[in-house]
Design an enzyme around this catalytic site. Structure first.
Site, PDB file in Angstrom:
ATOM      1  N   HIS A  25     -29.675   8.481  31.799  1.00 43.33           N
ATOM      2  CA  HIS A  25     -31.064   8.089  31.570  1.00 43.33           C
ATOM      3  C   HIS A  25     -31.127   6.614  31.226  1.00 43.33           C
ATOM      4  CE1 HIS A  25     -31.126   7.518  27.134  1.00 43.33           C
ATOM      5  NE2 HIS A  25     -30.137   8.397  27.148  1.00 43.33           N
ATOM      6  N   CYS A  26     -32.301   6.032  31.508  1.00 42.17           N
ATOM      7  CA  CYS A  26     -32.555   4.642  31.108  1.00 42.17           C
ATOM      8  C   CYS A  26     -33.627   4.682  30.020  1.00 42.17           C
ATOM      9  CB  CYS A  26     -33.001   3.803  32.305  1.00 42.17           C
ATOM     10  SG  CYS A  26     -34.489   4.406  33.117  1.00 42.17           S
ATOM     11  N   ALA A  27     -34.402   3.620  29.857  1.00 39.29           N
ATOM     12  CA  ALA A  27     -35.380   3.558  28.778  1.00 39.29           C
ATOM     13  C   ALA A  27     -36.497   4.575  28.942  1.00 39.29           C
ATOM     14  CB  ALA A  27     -35.971   2.154  28.689  1.00 39.29           C
ATOM     15  N   ARG A  29     -36.590   6.959  32.080  1.00 40.07           N
ATOM     16  CA  ARG A  29     -36.390   7.965  33.130  1.00 40.07           C
ATOM     17  C   ARG A  29     -35.103   8.769  32.957  1.00 40.07           C
ATOM     18  NH1 ARG A  29     -35.593   4.153  37.610  1.00 40.07           N
ATOM     19  NH2 ARG A  29     -35.422   2.638  35.932  1.00 40.07           N
TER      20      ARG A  29
END
Length: 466
Positions: A25-27, A29
């Site tokens: 995951h990113c910030a 998504r």
């Protein structure tokens, strides 16, 4: 919100945990690599509690939850599927997410992903340096302290350090990405920025000394602040190291492999690859500078209008390498203000959707997602709102083109990369008040242009989701 329930329903709608290869995951998504990309029920996933949008790009199925919530859902998702960085070794899937993603990409997309993986971890150092330069510039311009003050001395050291040792940072990050020893990559970066070599980043008017080695005239010129030379060198280093490990016995591996790798790659760097990389880097910088100064406003229109489309592919992260080269060679980044206009325009279009839509859930997503775009994070508004109805995305492209044309026309510059939207004001400040004012005017043009264009184009809420 019951994040465990959301994660459970998501796994089922993705086709079961057997269909999940890896996840990260990113910030904002949750990014998932699947065995079969046709199995997910995208429309049903979009209706899950907390989901702000769903899309497939860069070999990944991506679900937007937003800042904070994505971390919680990811934790539950990992425990249910046995994938991700937190997976244990007891029967769970140990798959490198980056490798899994690259296998599903074409060669160009793989190159973009590789550059992204190398440069994204370096962003905090570049942003910090840019902000420190801004503070130094304001202290000097407004004469807050005397020119010979220790404040000026120390801030100059702090702000320039990251660019002076940039090859070391890139060498470490690139070696990790290429599957080599990252500390050897850092050593190669250190060789290319050694004090014996003339520092072109600090002493631009000095003439380097030269030595004759094996019949070749070698200039003792350093590579401080450069990008392409160290990328080429570390790539070659990774091939040499991997090749040696296949033939050197384990008993003497620690002694032989690092020794031969550093010595052989060091000579290759100083004699061949470094000068070639510098030539390529200068050619790229010259080409972009030529386009910027020749095409002018037209270049801003095109780049500002198309940037959000590039974001969809995920290729935009590879631009950090180009921006770093611009800063190293020219001392300015003229591309980031254009990208910033495209991001702000997405927020303006999302704001128009908030007023146009009658769907309560879309309203709940559109407003916070739009403000997120004004802060530089555009994925929620692009994939959760604007692309969902398509016309707002076109409206945002119009606003981005108008804003991009204005910032090019007024020569808006910044001294770093990684920040857009409102936070970018801090790295625009070193170039004066007029630079900040023109940037703010560009933001207003992009926002208003996108809002008006979206309002005129209208909203078809019965459009089939794709």
């Amino acid at each position: 919100m019951d994040t465990k329930k959301v994660a459970s329903e998501l796994v089922e709608l993705l086709g079961g945990k057997e269909n999940v290869i890896s996840a990260t995951h990113c910030a904002t998504r949750l990014r998932i690599v699947l065995n079969d990309d046709d199995k997910p029920n995208q429309q049903a996933i979009e209706e899950l509690d907390g989901v702000k949008g769903v899309f497939s790009a860069s070999g990944q199925f991506q679900v937007i939850f937003g800042t904070g919530l994505v971390n919680k859902v990811y934790g539950e998702f990992v425990s249910m599927t046995g994938v991700g960085s937190n997976a244990s070794e007891e029967g769970e899937k140990q798959v490198n997410h980056s490798d899994a993603v690259k296998k599903k990409m074409n060669p160009f997309a793989r190159l973009a992903r590789t550059l992204s993986n190398i440069f994204v971890p370096i962003i905090p150092a570049i942003v910090a340096s840019g902000l420190l330069m801004g503070l130094l510039g304001m202290m000097t311009a407004f004469e807050w302290v005397s020119p010979d003050s220790p404040w000026i001395l120390f801030l100059d050291m702090f702000s320039s350090a990251a660019f002076i040792i940039l090859p070391v940072l890139i060498g470490f990050s690139a070696a990790k990405e290429f599957g080599a020893n990252p500390y050897l990559g850092a050593v190669l970066g250190g060789i290319m920025t050694h004090p014996v070599l003339l520092n072109p980043w600090m002493l631009t008017d000095a003439v380097p000394e030269s030595v004759v080695f094996l019949g070749m005239n070698v200039e003792l010129l350093g590579y401080q602040g450069t990008v392409i030379p160290i990328l080429l060198v570390v790539y070659i280093m990774s091939k040499i190291e991997k090749g040696l490990r296949k033939i050197v016995p384990n008993a003497i591996d620690l002694l032989v492999v690092p020794f031969i790798t550093v010595m052989l790659t060091g000579f290759i760097a100083m004699l061949f690859v470094g000068p070639l990389g510098t030539w390529l880097g200068n050619g790229l910088t010259w080409s972009l500078d030529f386009i910027y100064n020749t095409a002018g406003v037209f270049a801003g229109l095109i780049f500002g209008g198309l940037y959000s489309t590039i974001v969809i592919t995920g290729v935009h992260h590879s631009f950090h390498a180009i921006e770093a080269a611009l800063i190293a060679d020219l001392g300015v980044n003229f591309l980031l203000p254009i990208w910033a206009m495209a991001n702000v325009a997405q927020g303006g279009a999302g704001l128009a959707v908030f007023f146009l839509t009658k769907n309560k859930k879309v309203k709940e997503i559109a407003l916070p997602a739009s403000f997120s775009a004004f802060l530089g994070i555009t994925e929620p508004v692009i994939f959760g709102v604007n692309l969902r109805f398509m016309r707002p995305f076109i409206g945002a492209a119009i606003g981005g083109a108008l804003g991009g044309a204005y910032v090019v026309f007024t020569n808006v510059f910044v001294n770093a990369y990684g920040l857009t939207g409102i936070p970018m004001i801090a790295i625009a400040a070193p170039f004066g008040t007029a630079n900040i004012i023109n940037y703010l005017i560009g933001m207003l043009i992009a926002l208003a242009g996108a809002f008006i264009a979206t309002w005129i184009l209208g909203l078809k809420e019965d459009t089939t989701k794709k």
